[in-house]
Design an enzyme around this catalytic site. Structure first.
Site, mmCIF file in Angstrom:
data_model
loop_
_atom_site.group_PDB
_atom_site.id
_atom_site.type_symbol
_atom_site.label_atom_id
_atom_site.label_comp_id
_atom_site.label_asym_id
_atom_site.label_seq_id
_atom_site.Cartn_x
_atom_site.Cartn_y
_atom_site.Cartn_z
ATOM 1 N N SER A 226 2.212 -4.087 -1.448
ATOM 2 C CA SER A 226 2.590 -5.467 -1.720
ATOM 3 C C SER A 226 2.566 -5.741 -3.228
ATOM 4 C CB SER A 226 1.626 -6.390 -1.011
ATOM 5 O OG SER A 226 2.022 -7.703 -1.222
ATOM 6 N N GLY A 227 3.631 -6.312 -3.738
ATOM 7 C CA GLY A 227 3.683 -6.646 -5.160
ATOM 8 C C GLY A 227 4.204 -5.512 -6.020
ATOM 9 N N THR B 107 10.980 -6.076 -2.975
ATOM 10 C CA THR B 107 11.962 -7.127 -2.744
ATOM 11 C C THR B 107 12.869 -7.282 -3.958
ATOM 12 O OG1 THR B 107 10.350 -8.131 -1.313
ATOM 13 C CG2 THR B 107 12.168 -9.511 -1.983
ATOM 14 N N ASN C 54 0.575 -10.893 -4.721
ATOM 15 C CA ASN C 54 1.960 -11.179 -5.095
ATOM 16 C C ASN C 54 2.290 -12.634 -4.781
ATOM 17 O OD1 ASN C 54 4.711 -11.244 -5.379
ATOM 18 N ND2 ASN C 54 5.145 -9.558 -3.969
ATOM 19 N N SER D 235 5.196 -12.737 -1.795
ATOM 20 C CA SER D 235 5.038 -11.553 -0.951
ATOM 21 C C SER D 235 5.790 -11.728 0.359
ATOM 22 C CB SER D 235 3.548 -11.352 -0.688
ATOM 23 O OG SER D 235 3.372 -10.282 0.165
ATOM 24 N N SER D 236 6.650 -10.763 0.674
ATOM 25 C CA SER D 236 7.376 -10.838 1.954
ATOM 26 C C SER D 236 6.398 -10.457 3.052
ATOM 27 C CB SER D 236 8.544 -9.869 1.966
ATOM 28 O OG SER D 236 8.997 -9.621 0.670
ATOM 29 N N GLY E 34 4.568 -0.791 2.579
ATOM 30 C CA GLY E 34 4.139 0.600 2.406
ATOM 31 C C GLY E 34 2.847 0.855 3.164
ATOM 32 N N GLU F 181 -0.838 1.255 4.233
ATOM 33 C CA GLU F 181 -1.978 0.381 3.875
ATOM 34 C C GLU F 181 -3.283 0.993 4.337
ATOM 35 O OE1 GLU F 181 -1.319 -3.589 5.341
ATOM 36 O OE2 GLU F 181 0.086 -4.041 3.730
HETATM 37 N N1 LIG Z 1 12.235 -4.900 -11.834
HETATM 38 C C1 LIG Z 1 11.430 -5.930 -12.081
HETATM 39 N N2 LIG Z 1 11.517 -6.587 -13.246
HETATM 40 C C2 LIG Z 1 10.705 -7.611 -13.515
HETATM 41 N N3 LIG Z 1 9.737 -8.051 -12.680
HETATM 42 C C3 LIG Z 1 9.590 -7.445 -11.497
HETATM 43 C C4 LIG Z 1 10.425 -6.351 -11.128
HETATM 44 N N4 LIG Z 1 10.036 -5.927 -9.918
HETATM 45 C C5 LIG Z 1 9.028 -6.732 -9.542
HETATM 46 N N5 LIG Z 1 8.751 -7.647 -10.477
HETATM 47 C C6 LIG Z 1 7.695 -8.687 -10.452
HETATM 48 O O1 LIG Z 1 6.756 -8.357 -9.443
HETATM 49 C C7 LIG Z 1 6.660 -9.381 -8.486
HETATM 50 C C8 LIG Z 1 6.486 -8.782 -7.099
HETATM 51 O O2 LIG Z 1 7.642 -8.103 -6.730
HETATM 52 P P1 LIG Z 1 8.158 -8.072 -5.214
HETATM 53 O O3 LIG Z 1 9.481 -7.401 -5.225
HETATM 54 O O4 LIG Z 1 8.077 -9.399 -4.596
HETATM 55 O O5 LIG Z 1 7.071 -7.130 -4.561
HETATM 56 P P2 LIG Z 1 7.002 -6.602 -3.056
HETATM 57 O O6 LIG Z 1 8.248 -7.016 -2.366
HETATM 58 O O7 LIG Z 1 6.878 -5.119 -3.198
HETATM 59 O O8 LIG Z 1 5.779 -7.188 -2.495
HETATM 60 C C9 LIG Z 1 7.937 -10.173 -8.611
HETATM 61 O O9 LIG Z 1 7.730 -11.495 -8.254
HETATM 62 C C10 LIG Z 1 8.258 -10.035 -10.089
HETATM 63 O O10 LIG Z 1 7.535 -10.983 -10.831
HETATM 64 MG MG LIG Z 2 8.468 -8.203 -0.782
#
Ligand SMILES: Nc1ncnc2c1ncn2[C@@H]1O[C@H](COP(=O)(O)OP(=O)(O)O)[C@@H](O)[C@H]1O
Ligand SMILES: [Mg+2]
Length: 1013
Positions: A181-182, A186, A246, A249-250, A484, A486
């Site tokens: 997560s984070g 996404t 995050n 977070s989805s 991923g 956990e």
């Molecule tokens: N390529 C990127 N460039 C800039 N910031 C990013 C990038 N990827 C992730 N982030 C930062 O990390 C945070 C979490 O990413 P996210 O895709 O929501 O994580 P996940 O889906 O894996 O939980 C986003 O809100 C953003 O602030």
């Molecule tokens: Mg996500």
């Protein structure tokens, strides 16, 4: 791993994960290491030893790669980690961190793209950059090279999948994105979708995209590309929440399939979601939040809508609305860091309208959200009824708000909250709930409604963005954004499902890599039949097998009226570890110690590590996810169309595809609801089935630190993710057969030095004009021959370094510690068409000997260098001494010269006087044309007494009469007939050129001469 080699050593105590060290000393059972940055010296023992090959593996020590130079890095030599000679955890970690701090967040590891979350907006996704990748992809697709190797990027992987999809086979593609997560899953999904939709859009669509951005008219009919992109905000509003890790977070897994026509145009998309975290609706931890939509509505809705949604400021007791509601205030209702909830609502509403939702639908959805908030406010009083403690709604007004907004009958809602109906032998039996159970029923109802609403939202999205005719779709590209692996302190049903998913995807990944490997071996003309690949089918079976799988046993337990989590755990122990004191199952994937058994804990050895699951964390309840009969009745009779629709979708999901069959089979009886485990198993197998039909691409997202800070990397956490994300497993699979691969030239240039005494004719030092593969074959033969010769020579002990007649370098070699013997089966080194494939042992052998020879050469060079240095020193000292001597002697010489010249002057003076005297004495001395008689002539008196001349200007000075009187012309050249020489030559002032070569003793001759002239 000889002394002098550089290695990575596992950091068991600190947070560094691996330390860069130099081997100071290698003994049979111990390695002495020196940490490079701090200089700490420590030792490491042996982990394993292969008696046959003599190979020793030291505990937590791995050989380091030769560091790349700045130029090599600039050239992008570290773009793909698979090219590293030593590919292991520390090597990957080091390269990733090195690149990360140089602003390079993407790195290839073979077919996997590793994406490290930068936690800052980098200018990597501009239209210009997208265009560069698009153009490069286009050129490549046409068999042309664009000239430059582009940096690893999400665009590159998206482009690769699009081009592959558009190739002749038109095979569907999938991009599988995972990470914790984070980690940026996404965000990466959005980037992939942006790229694919841009490529799939007609040129008109792309222009429209820009035009739309300025367009305020939300209801304008959008292109499919726009609709697909607009589906994200809606899904995120309902399925994303702020967690400690995050802000966005989805809380669900998502597979988006983009459908393309034969010409490569985007025709639509289909979204499949997995496992929404419904528990969050009723409970969230401190610092976290519920789903975004609640806060967006509470903070963002207009003042006039407050009445409609019963958000009366007066009732909050001064609290901000999100803090007042139980479902939103448990974690302190924090704001998001990047967006406000007010703008969030605007964004969500805009997206809903753009997806084509009517104002009425939007209003119904928001009312349902408000109704859920009020549902959470319902509390219960305890009253006694028939001697039993029963629950009574504490505030009828709130019940009213909730029923109105949810669109359900108020009495139906009261029953659903305070009563339970059990069907026994065809009869419905009603019981009253206690206040505590009523609260549980309230939360269960809220979760059910929200879960159904979410499915409905997904369904709506699908209706908006879906394609009309399947026949229009030639191929598709799916993007999977899924949680991923956990492993927490306490792991429950959710973690089991998540890890099961990852296990299944890993198996799929292994098979994919196996295929790639197979292709590479075939391309290199290498026999691959005897290579074993890791397989985690046994782990999957342990979880999913019918009857004896963990999930099947859980389902069985759920069917029992008196089933419990503990009984389920016991069932598993009996199945997998039936023997007393047995800890590990026969298939080695299931394990539990006696202490764990007592606590109903069991462990599963997943590909990424062992995870400990605690059975008594409501596995059964979560798996059943039952909708109580009262809630069924409530939904079925609900006047609200939206609620009925959501319920229908929920039922469809729960009952699965076989629902109709079940219903007919049982003569119209209500079909049995599927457990979450069953649903999930089916969803997963359909996902894997889908993925297997496609060419997969992998993105592994890494979160470099837990503080979400830019330019910060916690090495230990990163290592964990590399392990859990399957990156290391990927590497293990990729390197299972012949892990070390070097191009022929690299191989030859690296190992030619192992045979320093082999002549240039036998094995040339330069590869020019030779076939590289042939040279490598020869080299391996020579190396093995040398190895066996050495073995024979050292059969009776080490060779004597003092043997007479050996060369100096041989002597040095013999004086060094012996490396492991250079002996390995020839089949362990395979010569492909372009590369040399090596198993680990021969590679270690060659490397050990390389270090050995480097040491010998270094010692030899040191000999020369030290000799030269000493010689130079000697010359400097010698020159100094000579300079001093020269100066001193010169000084002495000059001193003597001065003395001598003075004496000469003196003697000259005397002589000249003598001459003058002689001149004066002679009555008619030689006439000199150049001299005036008055200035040149001087008269002297010479008195010869006892053979000694005495000269005087005055006659009276002599006791006796002068023997002669001499007149001397000053400056006239006088030549002595005598052979005598004179110490120094003098220039007379007047003649300027003549030299007087006179001796005092030659005066008589001069006199004679003068007399005769
Ligand atoms: N390529 C990127 N460039 C800039 N910031 C990013 C990038 N990827 C992730 N982030 C930062 O990390 C945070 C979490 O990413 P996210 O895709 O929501 O994580 P996940 O889906 O894996 O939980 C986003 O809100 C953003 O602030
Ligand atoms: Mg996500």
């Amino acid at each position: 791993m000889e002394a002098g080699a550089f290695v990575w050593c596992r950091d068991d105590k600190g947070d560094e994960a691996w330390l860069y060290c130099e081997v100071l000393k290698k003994a049979a059972n111990e390695l002495t290491l020196k940490e490079k940055s701090k200089g700490d010296v420590f030792t490491r023992g042996v982990e394993s030893r292969n008696e046959e090959t003599g190979e020793t593996k030291f505990d937590g020590v791995e050989l380091a790669n030769t560091p790349l130079s700045e130029e090599e890095k600039q050239e992008g030599r570290d773009n793909d980690l698979i090219t590293l000679p030593h590919l292991h955890e520390p090597a990957i970690l080091h390269s990733l961190s090195d690149r990360f701090f140089r602003g390079k967040i993407y790195t290839w590891t073979g077919p996997v793209l590793i994406a490290v979350n930068p936690f800052q907006r980098l200018p990597l996704y501009t239209d210009d950059i997208l265009e560069v990748y698009r153009r490069d992809g286009l050129l490549r697709a046409q068999g042309m090279q664009s000239g430059e190797d582009l940096e690893p990027h999400v665009f590159a992987i998206a482009d690769r999948s699009y081009r592959q999809m558009m190739s002749d086979s038109r095979r569907s593609q999938s991009i599988l994105i995972s990470g914790e997560s984070g980690a940026g899953k996404t965000e990466s999904t959005k980037i992939v979708m942006l790229y694919l939709t841009t490529l799939g859009a007609g040129s008109g669509d792309v222009e429209e995209k820009t035009a739309d951005e300025d367009e305020d008219e939300d209801t304008k009919e959008l292109s499919i590309m726009q609709k697909v992109l607009q589906s994200n905000p809606v899904l995120e509003a309902f399925g994303n929440a702020r967690t400690l890790r995050n802000d966005n977070s989805s809380r669900f897994g998502k597979f988006i399939e983009l459908g393309f026509s034969r010409a490569g145009h985007l025709m639509g998309a289909r979204v499949q979601t997995y496992l929404l975290e419904k528990v969050r609706l009723a409970f969230h931890a401190a610092g976290e939040r519920n789903y975004h939509i609640f806060y967006q509505l509470l903070r963002g809705c207009k003042e006039e809508d407050h009445v409609k949604y019963e958000f009366h400021d007066g009732i909050t007791g001064g609290l901000e609305l999100p803090m007042f509601f139980h479902y939103t205030g448990q974690g302190g209702a924090p704001h998001l860091r990047e967006f406000t909830d007010e703008s969030g609502l605007e964004y969500t509403l805009k997206a809903m309208r753009r997806l084509g939702w009517s104002e009425e639908t939007i209003d119904n959805v928001l009312s349902l959200i408000a109704g859920l908030l009020h549902l959470g406010q319902i509390t219960f009083n305890s009253v006694e009824k028939d001697g039993m403690e029963t629950a009574e709604i504490a505030d009828e007004k709130i019940l009213g708000y909730s029923s109105r907004l949810l669109g359900v009958d108020v009495e139906g809602l009261r029953i659903a909250l305070t009563e339970r109906i059990i069907v026994a032998r065809g009869q419905e039996i009603k019981t009253n709930l206690t206040p505590e159970k009523a609260s549980d029923a309230r939360d269960a109802l809220a979760k059910t409604i929200y879960g159904a609403l979410f499915l409905w939202v997904v369904d709506q999205v699908n209706q908006s963005v879906g394609w009309e005719n399947d026949s229009d779709i030639r191929s598709s590209c799916g993007v999977l954004d899924i949680f991923g692996f956990e492993c927490f302190a306490t792991n429950s049903f959710e973690q089991l499902c998540i890890n099961y998913t990852n296990e299944a995807l890993q198996q799929q990944f292994n098979q994919f890599i196996f295929k790639l490997e197979q292709a590479e071996y075939e391309a290199e003309n290498i026999n691959w039949a005897f290579i074993e690949f890791p397989d985690n089918q046994d782990c999957l079976d342990t979880i999913q097998a019918p009857k004896i799988g963990i999930l099947s046993m859980l389902d069985d337990e759920c069917r029992l009226p008196k089933g419990s989590d503990r009984n389920w755990a016991k069932r598993m122990y009996d199945q997998y570890i039936p023997e007393k004191n047995q800890n590990v199952s026969e298939n080695t994937r299931f394990q539990a110690t006696n202490v764990q058994k007592a606590k109903a804990i069991f462990c599963v050895r997943h590909f990424a590590g062992v995870v400990q699951y605690t059975a008594e964390t409501n596995f059964m309840e979560k798996n059943k996810d039952e909708i109580p009969l009262t809630a069924h009745n409530l939904f079925e009779t609900a006047p609200n169309k939206l609620l009925q629709d959501t319920y229908a979708i929920q039922q469809r999901e729960n009952l699965g595809r076989s629902a109709d069959e079940d219903a007919t089979a049982k003569g119209g009886k209500a079909p049995k609801q599927k457990t979450v485990g069953q649903q999930f198993k089916e969803q997963l197998s359909s996902l894997i089935e889908n993925v297997q039909k496609t060419d997969p691409h992998y993105i592994r997202c890494i979160k470099p630190n837990d503080a979400a800070k830019p330019l910060m990397m916690t090495r230990k956490r990163t290592t964990e993710q590399l392990r859990y994300g399957g990156v290391l497993e990927a590497v293990r699979v990729a390197r299972a057969g012949y892990p070390v691969r070097l191009y022929h030239t690299s191989f030859y240039q690296r190992y030619r030095m192992l045979l320093p005494t082999t002549s240039d004719e036998d094995l040339p030092w330069s590869m020019e004009g030779h076939e590289p593969q042939q040279l490598c074959v020869k080299l391996v033969d020579f190396v093995l021959e040398e190895g066996s010769k050495h073995k024979a020579a050292t059969a009776n002990g080490p060779l004597n370094p003092n043997e007479v007649g050996i060369t100096r370098s041989e002597k040095i070699r013999r004086m060094q510690a012996e490396p492991i013997p250079m002996a390995f089966p020839k089949t362990d080194v395979q010569l492909g068409l372009t590369k040399v494939f090596m198993r680990k042992h021969p590679h270690d052998c060659l490397e050990a000997h390389r270090v050995f020879h480097q040491h010998a050469s270094a010692t030899m060079i040191q000999c020369w260098a030290r000799g030269l240095a000493a010689q130079r020193q000697y010359y400097i000292v010698q020159d100094s001494i000579q300079t001093i001597q020269r100066t001193y002697r010169g000084y002495k010489g000059r001193e003597r010269y001065v003395v001598q010249s003075q004496s000469l002057y003196t003697s000259f003076f005397i002589l000249s006087q003598t001459h003058m005297m002689l001149h004066f004495l002679s009555t008619d001395g030689p006439a000199c044309a150049r001299h005036r008689p008055e200035c040149c002539s001087r008269r002297f008196f010479v008195c010869l007494s006892n053979g000694v001349h005495t000269i005087a200007q005055n006659e009276e000075r002599f006791d006796t009469k002068p023997s002669s009187v001499v007149t001397i012309f000053e400056g006239s050249m006088l030549q002595s007939k005598s052979n005598s020489t004179i110490d120094a030559s003098l220039h007379t002032r007047n003649s300027g050129c003549s030299s007087l070569r006179l001796f005092l003793s030659s005066v008589p001759h001069v006199l004679e001469l003068l007399a005769s002239s």
